[in-house]
Every structure is written in structure tokens, then in C-alpha cells.
Design an enzyme around this catalytic site. Structure first.
Site, PDB file in Angstrom:
ATOM      1  N   HIS A  25      47.621  52.220  40.250  1.00  0.00           N
ATOM      2  CA  HIS A  25      47.400  52.598  38.741  1.00  0.00           C
ATOM      3  C   HIS A  25      45.805  52.773  38.458  1.00  0.00           C
ATOM      4  CE1 HIS A  25      46.864  48.188  39.132  1.00  0.00           C
ATOM      5  NE2 HIS A  25      45.575  48.263  38.325  1.00  0.00           N
TER       6      HIS A  25
HETATM    7  C1  T46 Z   1      43.928  46.022  39.068  1.00  0.00           C
HETATM    8  C2  T46 Z   1      43.968  45.520  40.302  1.00  0.00           C
HETATM    9  C3  T46 Z   1      42.555  45.272  41.020  1.00  0.00           C
HETATM   10  C4  T46 Z   1      48.853  39.384  33.671  1.00  0.00           C
HETATM   11  O1  T46 Z   1      49.508  38.797  32.954  1.00  0.00           O
HETATM   12  N1  T46 Z   1      47.332  39.151  33.253  1.00  0.00           N
HETATM   13  C5  T46 Z   1      46.496  39.862  34.125  1.00  0.00           C
HETATM   14  O2  T46 Z   1      45.286  39.552  33.936  1.00  0.00           O
HETATM   15  C6  T46 Z   1      46.847  40.452  35.180  1.00  0.00           C
HETATM   16  C7  T46 Z   1      45.748  41.247  36.060  1.00  0.00           C
HETATM   17  C8  T46 Z   1      48.027  40.457  35.656  1.00  0.00           C
HETATM   18  N2  T46 Z   1      49.049  40.284  34.804  1.00  0.00           N
HETATM   19  C9  T46 Z   1      50.583  40.281  35.254  1.00  0.00           C
HETATM   20  C10 T46 Z   1      50.955  41.614  35.154  1.00  0.00           C
HETATM   21  C11 T46 Z   1      52.074  41.761  36.264  1.00  0.00           C
HETATM   22  O3  T46 Z   1      53.199  41.269  35.504  1.00  0.00           O
HETATM   23  O4  T46 Z   1      50.489  39.862  36.624  1.00  0.00           O
HETATM   24  C12 T46 Z   1      51.650  40.491  37.269  1.00  0.00           C
HETATM   25  C13 T46 Z   1      50.844  41.381  38.457  1.00  0.00           C
HETATM   26  O5  T46 Z   1      49.849  42.454  38.019  1.00  0.00           O
HETATM   27  P1  T46 Z   1      49.839  43.815  38.670  1.00  0.00           P
HETATM   28  O6  T46 Z   1      50.897  44.115  39.216  1.00  0.00           O
HETATM   29  O7  T46 Z   1      49.144  44.836  37.791  1.00  0.00           O
HETATM   30  O8  T46 Z   1      48.667  43.567  39.935  1.00  0.00           O
HETATM   31  P2  T46 Z   1      48.027  44.659  40.755  1.00  0.00           P
HETATM   32  O9  T46 Z   1      47.417  43.780  41.898  1.00  0.00           O
HETATM   33  O10 T46 Z   1      48.630  45.760  41.024  1.00  0.00           O
HETATM   34  O11 T46 Z   1      46.889  44.981  39.654  1.00  0.00           O
HETATM   35  C14 T46 Z   1      45.624  44.014  39.312  1.00  0.00           C
HETATM   36  C15 T46 Z   1      45.284  44.299  37.908  1.00  0.00           C
HETATM   37  O12 T46 Z   1      46.472  44.341  37.151  1.00  0.00           O
HETATM   38  C16 T46 Z   1      44.705  45.669  37.874  1.00  0.00           C
HETATM   39  O13 T46 Z   1      44.239  45.723  36.451  1.00  0.00           O
HETATM   40  O14 T46 Z   1      42.873  46.745  38.635  1.00  0.00           O
HETATM   41  O15 T46 Z   1      44.564  44.148  40.312  1.00  0.00           O
END
Ligand code: T46
Length: 135
Positions: A50
Site C-alpha cells: 500500500h
Molecule cells: C505501513 C507499514 C510499514 C491498526 O488498527 N492500527 C495501526 O496503527 C496499524 C498500523 C494497523 N492496524 C490494524 C489494521 C489491520 O487490521 O492492524 C492490522 C494490520 O495492519 P496492516 O495490514 O496495514 O499492516 P502492514 O504491516 O501491511 O502495514 C503497516 C501499516 O499499516 C502501514 O501504515 O506503512 O506497516
């Protein structure tokens, strides 16, 4: 690559060990509104896929090593994070993928805004076609 770069933190290194302080707006180019960390990631897992519309972040491998692939419409670069004394700054409109998490690694992320799902662009074609830096 625009909106990206390595930041080296101040280091206090003495007989008792090492200490890196990070103050929002001083050691990194934004005030810190949120902190999260990613760990216990299997080596074959790839996360991310993303970009963000407004969010600024700094990624730090507190332990172990993690690779981060960054993409713009015109460039692609891979950083290997393995030094807790430096962070990878990622601003808006940068596609990111995190992979090759070493066993026991922890990725600390400092963010400029609270969590907001509407700030994410999770579709790669949408990322390319709406990118303001597209040549
Ligand atoms: C990024 C990279 C480096 C939350 O509820 N609060 C939060 O602050 C975050 C970061 C995530 N979440 C929830 C949303 C999803 O249900 O945690 C779950 C996993 O998040 P996501 O799939 O977006 O994780 P990554 O590792 O793909 O991405 C994260 C960050 O979301 C993103 O901003 O830049 O780490």
C-alpha cells in the site's frame, strides 16, 4: 527517490552500551502521533502492499533485519534495515512492501498521524494512476 531516505540518529555509546534518542520534529521531520511495532513475522511473509496519501513514517529495525521495497511510478529501491541507529523515512505517495523478516526481528514504526484507513491506497493500479509525481 522522492519522499524517502535514511535518517541516522544521535548515538550515545559508552562502556554501558548504546542509546539512540529520537525526538519528534527534531531527529525526524514530523511530530510523532503514533507508534507501533511488527514482530513474530515468518520469513516467507510479505506485508504492506500500500501507499499513504498524507502519512509520514520512520521505520526502524530494532533487532534483526527486514527488507523494505519502495516503489514510485518511475523507480524501485530495496533497503535492508539492520541497524537500530538509523531509520527509513517514508512520506506520502510511496508504495511499500516489507519482507525477509529475520527470526526474532522487530520493526518499530513512528507515524505522524493516528491510524486512519481512509489514508491508505491498497490498489497498485490506483496508486499509479492517482500519483501526483507520475511523469
Ligand atoms: C505501513 C507499514 C510499514 C491498526 O488498527 N492500527 C495501526 O496503527 C496499524 C498500523 C494497523 N492496524 C490494524 C489494521 C489491520 O487490521 O492492524 C492490522 C494490520 O495492519 P496492516 O495490514 O496495514 O499492516 P502492514 O504491516 O501491511 O502495514 C503497516 C501499516 O499499516 C502501514 O501504515 O506503512 O506497516
Amino acid at each position: 527517490m522522492y519522499n524517502t531516505g535514511i535518517i541516522r540518529f544521535k548515538l550515545f555509546n559508552d562502556l554501558y552500551g548504546k542509546l539512540n534518542p529520537i525526538e519528534g520534529g527534531i531527529d525526524i521531520p514530523f511530530e510523532i502521533k503514533r507508534v507501533y511495532y511488527i514482530y513474530d513475522v515468518q520469513s516467507e511473509v510479505v506485508r504492506g502492499f500500500h501507499s499513504h496519501k498524507r502519512l509520514h513514517q520512520v521505520l526502524i529495525a530494532l533487532g534483526g533485519s527486514i527488507k523494505v521495497r519502495l516503489k514510485t511510478p518511475d523507480e524501485e529501491v530495496v533497503y535492508k534495515l539492520d541497524n537500530p541507529g538509523e531509520g527509513l523515512y517514508i512520506g506520502p505517495n510511496i508504495w511499500r512492501e516489507m519482507y525477509d523478516f529475520s527470526k526474532g526481528s522487530t520493526l518499530l514504526v513512528l507515524a505522524s498521524q493516528p491510524y486512519d484507513e481512509s489514508d491508505y491506497i491498497r490498489n497498485y493500479d490506483h496508486f499509479i494512476t492517482t500519483n501526483p509525481y507520475r511523469s
